[in-house]
Write a protein that holds these residues in place. Structure first.
Motif, short mmCIF file in Angstrom:
data_model
loop_
_atom_site.label_atom_id
_atom_site.label_comp_id
_atom_site.label_asym_id
_atom_site.label_seq_id
_atom_site.Cartn_x
_atom_site.Cartn_y
_atom_site.Cartn_z
N GLN A 186 6.16 16.11 3.28
CA GLN A 186 4.83 16.56 2.46
C GLN A 186 5.40 16.44 0.97
O GLN A 186 5.28 16.66 0.08
N ALA A 227 7.27 14.29 -1.04
CA ALA A 227 5.79 13.71 -1.62
C ALA A 227 5.33 13.85 -2.92
O ALA A 227 5.25 13.60 -4.15
N LYS A 228 5.08 15.06 -2.73
CA LYS A 228 4.03 15.59 -4.02
C LYS A 228 5.40 15.80 -4.92
O LYS A 228 4.75 16.17 -5.87
N GLY A 267 7.83 14.03 -5.63
CA GLY A 267 7.32 12.78 -6.55
C GLY A 267 6.75 12.95 -7.65
O GLY A 267 6.57 12.31 -8.87
N ARG A 268 5.74 12.85 -6.63
CA ARG A 268 3.70 12.34 -7.58
C ARG A 268 3.86 13.10 -8.98
O ARG A 268 3.47 12.71 -9.75
N LEU A 269 3.94 14.18 -9.05
CA LEU A 269 4.32 15.60 -10.12
C LEU A 269 5.75 15.30 -10.76
O LEU A 269 4.69 15.80 -12.18
N GLU A 270 6.41 14.80 -10.33
CA GLU A 270 7.51 14.15 -11.76
C GLU A 270 7.08 13.51 -12.76
O GLU A 270 7.04 12.44 -13.50
N LEU A 271 6.35 11.94 -11.62
CA LEU A 271 5.68 10.65 -12.20
C LEU A 271 4.23 11.08 -12.88
O LEU A 271 4.33 10.63 -14.27
N GLU A 272 3.72 11.57 -12.89
CA GLU A 272 3.01 12.12 -13.48
C GLU A 272 2.63 12.77 -14.37
O GLU A 272 2.46 12.57 -16.18
N ASN A 273 4.13 14.15 -14.66
CA ASN A 273 4.33 14.51 -16.16
C ASN A 273 5.25 13.47 -16.72
O ASN A 273 5.21 14.11 -17.89
#
Length: 95
Positions: free
Chosen positions: A72, A75-76, A78-84
């Motif tokens: 988890q 995964a979080k 990864g999501r934060l890197e994409l958002e950044n």
């Protein structure tokens, strides 16, 4: 109409229970002093004694840290890197 029952804080109950454990005063004297029924003082005293051992137990916080799922967290991240990255690109377009 019924009168509201008086509710006592846990600090107050502990204070009264400790005074009862000292046995310097009778339950009747304590009940007059703290304005509490003697049976309640006796119950609080018994509750205090039955839970006294938990004071010296190790806190459960260290166990909860071990139960964190690393998947988890990854995964979080990864999501934060994409958002950044998305926000960086959007900022470049604006500027």
């Amino acid at each position: 109409m019924k009168a509201k029952r008086k509710q006592y804080t846990s600090n107050f109950k502990a204070k009264v229970a400790i005074e009862a454990l000292k046995e310097k005063e009778t339950l009747a004297e304590l009940s007059k002093r703290f304005e509490v029924h003697p049976t309640m003082i006796g119950k609080w005293k018994q509750d205090f004694l039955s839970r006294a051992a938990t004071v010296f137990e190790k806190p459960a916080d260290s166990e909860s840290e071990e139960q964190i799922d690393p998947d988890q967290l990854y995964a979080k991240i990864g999501r934060l890197e994409l958002e950044n990255e998305f926000l960086k690109k959007s900022l470049k377009k604006l500027g």
